[in-house]
Design a protein around this motif. Structure first.
Motif, PDB file in Angstrom:
ATOM      1  N   VAL A   1      -8.007   7.482  -8.464  1.00 12.93           N
ATOM      2  CA  VAL A   1      -9.295   6.866  -8.140  1.00 12.93           C
ATOM      3  C   VAL A   1      -9.794   7.358  -6.783  1.00 12.93           C
ATOM      4  CG1 VAL A   1     -10.441   4.674  -7.632  1.00 12.93           C
ATOM      5  CG2 VAL A   1      -8.871   4.841  -9.569  1.00 12.93           C
ATOM      6  N   SER A   2      -8.861   7.410  -5.814  1.00 12.93           N
ATOM      7  CA  SER A   2      -9.248   7.878  -4.487  1.00 12.93           C
ATOM      8  C   SER A   2      -9.789   9.301  -4.531  1.00 12.93           C
ATOM      9  CB  SER A   2      -8.040   7.786  -3.550  1.00 12.93           C
ATOM     10  OG  SER A   2      -8.336   8.382  -2.300  1.00 12.93           O
ATOM     11  N   LEU A   3      -9.096  10.181  -5.263  1.00 13.59           N
ATOM     12  CA  LEU A   3      -9.532  11.577  -5.315  1.00 13.59           C
ATOM     13  C   LEU A   3     -10.815  11.737  -6.119  1.00 13.59           C
ATOM     14  CD1 LEU A   3      -6.095  13.378  -5.730  1.00 13.59           C
ATOM     15  CD2 LEU A   3      -7.584  13.358  -3.725  1.00 13.59           C
ATOM     16  N   VAL A   4     -11.027  10.886  -7.111  1.00 14.42           N
ATOM     17  CA  VAL A   4     -12.295  10.934  -7.855  1.00 14.42           C
ATOM     18  C   VAL A   4     -13.460  10.656  -6.919  1.00 14.42           C
ATOM     19  CG1 VAL A   4     -13.682   9.726  -9.582  1.00 14.42           C
ATOM     20  CG2 VAL A   4     -11.356  10.424 -10.135  1.00 14.42           C
TER      21      VAL A   4
ATOM     22  N   PHE B   1       2.004  -7.394   7.480  1.00 18.41           N
ATOM     23  CA  PHE B   1       1.273  -6.802   8.610  1.00 18.41           C
ATOM     24  C   PHE B   1       0.394  -5.643   8.138  1.00 18.41           C
ATOM     25  CE2 PHE B   1       0.978  -3.600  11.966  1.00 18.41           C
ATOM     26  CZ  PHE B   1       0.406  -4.342  12.983  1.00 18.41           C
ATOM     27  N   LYS B   2       0.963  -4.777   7.260  1.00 19.70           N
ATOM     28  CA  LYS B   2       0.194  -3.646   6.755  1.00 19.70           C
ATOM     29  C   LYS B   2      -1.009  -4.119   5.948  1.00 19.70           C
ATOM     30  CE  LYS B   2       3.919  -0.220   6.598  1.00 19.70           C
ATOM     31  NZ  LYS B   2       4.753   0.633   5.703  1.00 19.70           N
ATOM     32  N   ALA B   3      -0.823  -5.175   5.155  1.00 21.66           N
ATOM     33  CA  ALA B   3      -1.935  -5.695   4.357  1.00 21.66           C
ATOM     34  C   ALA B   3      -3.039  -6.241   5.261  1.00 21.66           C
ATOM     35  CB  ALA B   3      -1.432  -6.783   3.407  1.00 21.66           C
ATOM     36  N   SER B   4      -2.639  -6.996   6.274  1.00 18.08           N
ATOM     37  CA  SER B   4      -3.628  -7.533   7.207  1.00 18.08           C
ATOM     38  C   SER B   4      -4.354  -6.410   7.944  1.00 18.08           C
ATOM     39  CB  SER B   4      -2.931  -8.467   8.203  1.00 18.08           C
ATOM     40  OG  SER B   4      -3.843  -8.954   9.159  1.00 18.08           O
TER      41      SER B   4
ATOM     42  N   ARG C   1      -8.410  -5.315   7.827  1.00 16.15           N
ATOM     43  CA  ARG C   1      -9.184  -5.160   9.062  1.00 16.15           C
ATOM     44  C   ARG C   1      -9.765  -3.746   9.153  1.00 16.15           C
ATOM     45  NH1 ARG C   1      -8.123  -4.293  14.688  1.00 16.15           N
ATOM     46  NH2 ARG C   1      -5.978  -3.716  14.216  1.00 16.15           N
ATOM     47  N   THR C   2      -8.956  -2.750   8.780  1.00 17.74           N
ATOM     48  CA  THR C   2      -9.442  -1.373   8.789  1.00 17.74           C
ATOM     49  C   THR C   2     -10.586  -1.188   7.804  1.00 17.74           C
ATOM     50  OG1 THR C   2      -7.225  -0.606   9.390  1.00 17.74           O
ATOM     51  CG2 THR C   2      -8.753   1.029   8.492  1.00 17.74           C
ATOM     52  N   TYR C   3     -10.490  -1.828   6.646  1.00 20.63           N
ATOM     53  CA  TYR C   3     -11.553  -1.706   5.644  1.00 20.63           C
ATOM     54  C   TYR C   3     -12.861  -2.291   6.162  1.00 20.63           C
ATOM     55  CZ  TYR C   3     -14.265  -2.472   1.429  1.00 20.63           C
ATOM     56  OH  TYR C   3     -15.272  -2.488   0.501  1.00 20.63           O
TER      57      TYR C   3
ATOM     58  N   ILE D   1      -8.658   2.072  -0.882  1.00 22.41           N
ATOM     59  CA  ILE D   1      -7.471   2.350  -1.688  1.00 22.41           C
ATOM     60  C   ILE D   1      -6.226   1.801  -1.003  1.00 22.41           C
ATOM     61  CG2 ILE D   1      -6.052   4.172  -2.690  1.00 22.41           C
ATOM     62  CD1 ILE D   1      -8.758   3.736  -4.051  1.00 22.41           C
ATOM     63  N   ASP D   2      -6.194   1.872   0.336  1.00 27.51           N
ATOM     64  CA  ASP D   2      -5.051   1.365   1.084  1.00 27.51           C
ATOM     65  C   ASP D   2      -4.903  -0.142   0.896  1.00 27.51           C
ATOM     66  OD1 ASP D   2      -2.839   1.800   2.747  1.00 27.51           O
ATOM     67  OD2 ASP D   2      -3.949   1.075   4.486  1.00 27.51           O
ATOM     68  N   THR D   3      -6.028  -0.855   0.830  1.00 27.11           N
ATOM     69  CA  THR D   3      -5.937  -2.301   0.584  1.00 27.11           C
ATOM     70  C   THR D   3      -5.349  -2.574  -0.792  1.00 27.11           C
ATOM     71  OG1 THR D   3      -8.224  -2.345  -0.230  1.00 27.11           O
ATOM     72  CG2 THR D   3      -7.868  -2.836   2.113  1.00 27.11           C
ATOM     73  N   ARG D   4      -5.737  -1.776  -1.796  1.00 27.37           N
ATOM     74  CA  ARG D   4      -5.188  -1.970  -3.143  1.00 27.37           C
ATOM     75  C   ARG D   4      -3.671  -1.743  -3.140  1.00 27.37           C
ATOM     76  NH1 ARG D   4      -9.490  -4.459  -5.577  1.00 27.37           N
ATOM     77  NH2 ARG D   4     -11.369  -3.168  -5.472  1.00 27.37           N
ATOM     78  N   LEU D   5      -3.254  -0.641  -2.509  1.00 29.71           N
ATOM     79  CA  LEU D   5      -1.825  -0.328  -2.483  1.00 29.71           C
ATOM     80  C   LEU D   5      -1.043  -1.343  -1.664  1.00 29.71           C
ATOM     81  CD1 LEU D   5      -1.920   3.567  -2.101  1.00 29.71           C
ATOM     82  CD2 LEU D   5      -1.439   2.230  -4.152  1.00 29.71           C
TER      83      LEU D   5
END
Length: 484
Positions: free
Chosen positions: A199-202, A407-410, A414-416, A466-470
């Motif tokens: 999805v990300s590459l699409v 922590f990564k999810a939070s 925030r990054t999104y 995509i990072d939030t999904r992962l």
């Protein structure tokens, strides 16, 4: 020929099924849940885990059978070249007669008529009458010998070994189930990772195409301005270099997308050259929503299959201590047999079958094994301690993993949010740069900088989404709450 036709027809049906699936997939987008189901259905490692669960179940049933009596039969046939003869030659046995005077039986011997004394031959009396025992009377036909034995053994007390083996088999089955569940979650995570990579590459491909289109439009405008004399050749070459770089990037993204689709198809168990559209490739996507990150570590430990697996492993090693202890305890069993043979040993070795029953009790008491069994117990205790330490170490690592995942999810959420705001500013900056360029206020360098900033903002937004999904999937995996 009929078998070959059947196999050929089966191959045709499978090929038609795959073709119909691929055709349907090309028309209808494939969802994430569909990819998960295909991966779980077709993954070879998961099939191996399923077979291990079945094997553990059979081992459990096998261990349960040790409680019941065991019945065995053994038989032997033997052909012998010669018969058995107990006598070397015909035998002559002296006889006795009853003496009324002495009231005793006396040997019938040859006596001297004059003296009445027995006549001796080599110092031995000569029998007057003898009983003939022919050699053939003690010959037995054992050319064909049949022997059979039916044995029934009922364990009464085995020192706790049977119960320990049953407990170990039961925990081993549960261990196999938890390992299969762990494999399932790992497959789901790999599927999600490959899915969102595609999805990300699409979206990055569409972004690259849009960026290339922007540069192509700018290149045409600059060429027109060069012809009109309001732009230099340097401006044209700068834009052309950027356009070539964008086209190369687009080719790289296209190649990466093709490889990612192959990887996803392989995980789903489809041919690597399968062509299908993913549901999340469309632009109308639901924006990721930040989820509350409250969790209870005790509940996490109950949900994590790794903890359950190590817990069952620790219980298995505890039962191995009982298994080792059973070798030091007495063992008592009831034994019953029925044996038969031909020739018949109970009737003059006649060529017929006959047998008998026997019932008894067998007791085994270990006395001295030079510390062998005691050291087995000590080794089992050490293994149990190791299993408990591994369980404690795993819990610590899981707690660290959960905190890192949270922590990564939070941070991803925030990054999104920052990427969305940055993209809004990049869109406005690009629009102003294009208007300024058209009005002759800004140069091509300004437009290129605005386009580059817009490209980076779009790319960062895609990566952040995509990072939030992962991170959501990884957090669910860490918490043991993954649903599939």
């Amino acid at each position: 020929m009929r078998i070959n036709r059947t196999l050929g027809a089966g191959r045709v049906l499978v090929a038609l099924f795959l073709l119909s699936f691929l055709a349907a997939s090309a028309q209808q987008p494939v969802s994430l849940d569909s990819c998960r189901r295909m991966a779980l259905k077709n993954n070879k490692q998961l099939r191996i885990a399923e077979e291990k669960v079945k094997g553990a179940g059979y081992t459990k049933k096998s261990a349960r059978g040790a409680y019941f009596p065991g019945i065995d039969f053994s038989g032997t046939y033997m052909y012998n070249q010669k018969s058995i003869s107990l006598l070397e030659e015909d035998q002559y046995l002296p006889t006795k007669s009853f003496d009324l005077a002495t009231q005793e039986y006396k040997y019938n011997v040859v006596t001297n008529p004059m003296t009445g004394e027995p006549i001796l031959n080599n110092g031995q009396p000569i029998p007057q009458t003898v009983a003939l025992i022919p050699k053939e009377a003690f010959e037995f036909d054992v050319h064909n010998v049949y022997v059979g034995l039916v044995t029934l053994t009922q364990p009464i007390f085995m020192g706790g070994k049977i119960k320990a083996l049953n407990d170990i088999a039961s925990y081993a089955e549960k261990l196999a189930v938890t390992q299969r569940n762990t494999a399932e979650k790992e497959i789901v995570y790999q599927t999600d990772e490959a899915y969102w990579q595609v999805v990300s590459l699409v979206h990055k491909k569409r972004l690259a195409e849009s960026y290339t289109a922007l540069l192509d439009t700018l290149n045409r405008h600059v060429q027109d301005m060069i012809e009109e004399g309001v732009a230099t050749q340097s401006d044209g070459l700068t834009v052309a270099v950027r356009l070539n770089a964008a086209q190369i990037t687009l080719a790289k993204v296209d190649n990466g997308l093709a490889l990612s689709r192959m990887a996803l198809a392989q995980i789903c168990g489809l041919p690597v050259n399968s062509v299908f559209t993913l549901e999340d490739e469309s632009l109308e996507r639901v924006e990721p929503q930040e989820q509350p990150l409250a969790y209870d570590m005790d509940e996490v430990f109950r949900n994590r299959n790794e903890v359950l697996s190590l817990d069952y492993a620790a219980k298995i090693y505890e039962k191995k201590k009982n298994l080792a202890l059973s070798d030091m305890l007495p063992k008592l069993a009831l034994v019953g047999t029925y044996s038969f043979s031909n020739p018949n040993a109970f009737n003059g070795f006649k060529n017929e079958f006959n047998g008998m029953f026997s019932v008894g009790v067998m007791l085994n008491i270990p006395i001295l094994h030079w510390g062998q069994n005691y050291n087995k117990i000590r080794a089992a205790k050490s293994e149990a301690v190791v299993a408990k330490l591994q369980l404690a170490d795993t819990k610590e690592k899981i707690e660290l993993q959960v905190n890192q995942a949270a922590f990564k999810a939070s941070e991803a959420y925030r990054t999104y949010r920052m990427a969305v705001k940055n993209l809004e500013k990049a869109d406005e900056n690009l629009r102003n740069a294009q208007v300024g360029f058209e009005e002759g206020v800004l140069t091509t360098t300004n437009v290129l900088e605005a386009q580059t900033a817009w490209l980076e903002a779009q790319s960062e937004k895609i990566d952040a989404e995509i990072d939030t999904r992962l991170c959501e999937v990884y957090l669910a995996k860490a918490l043991g709450t993954m649903r599939y």
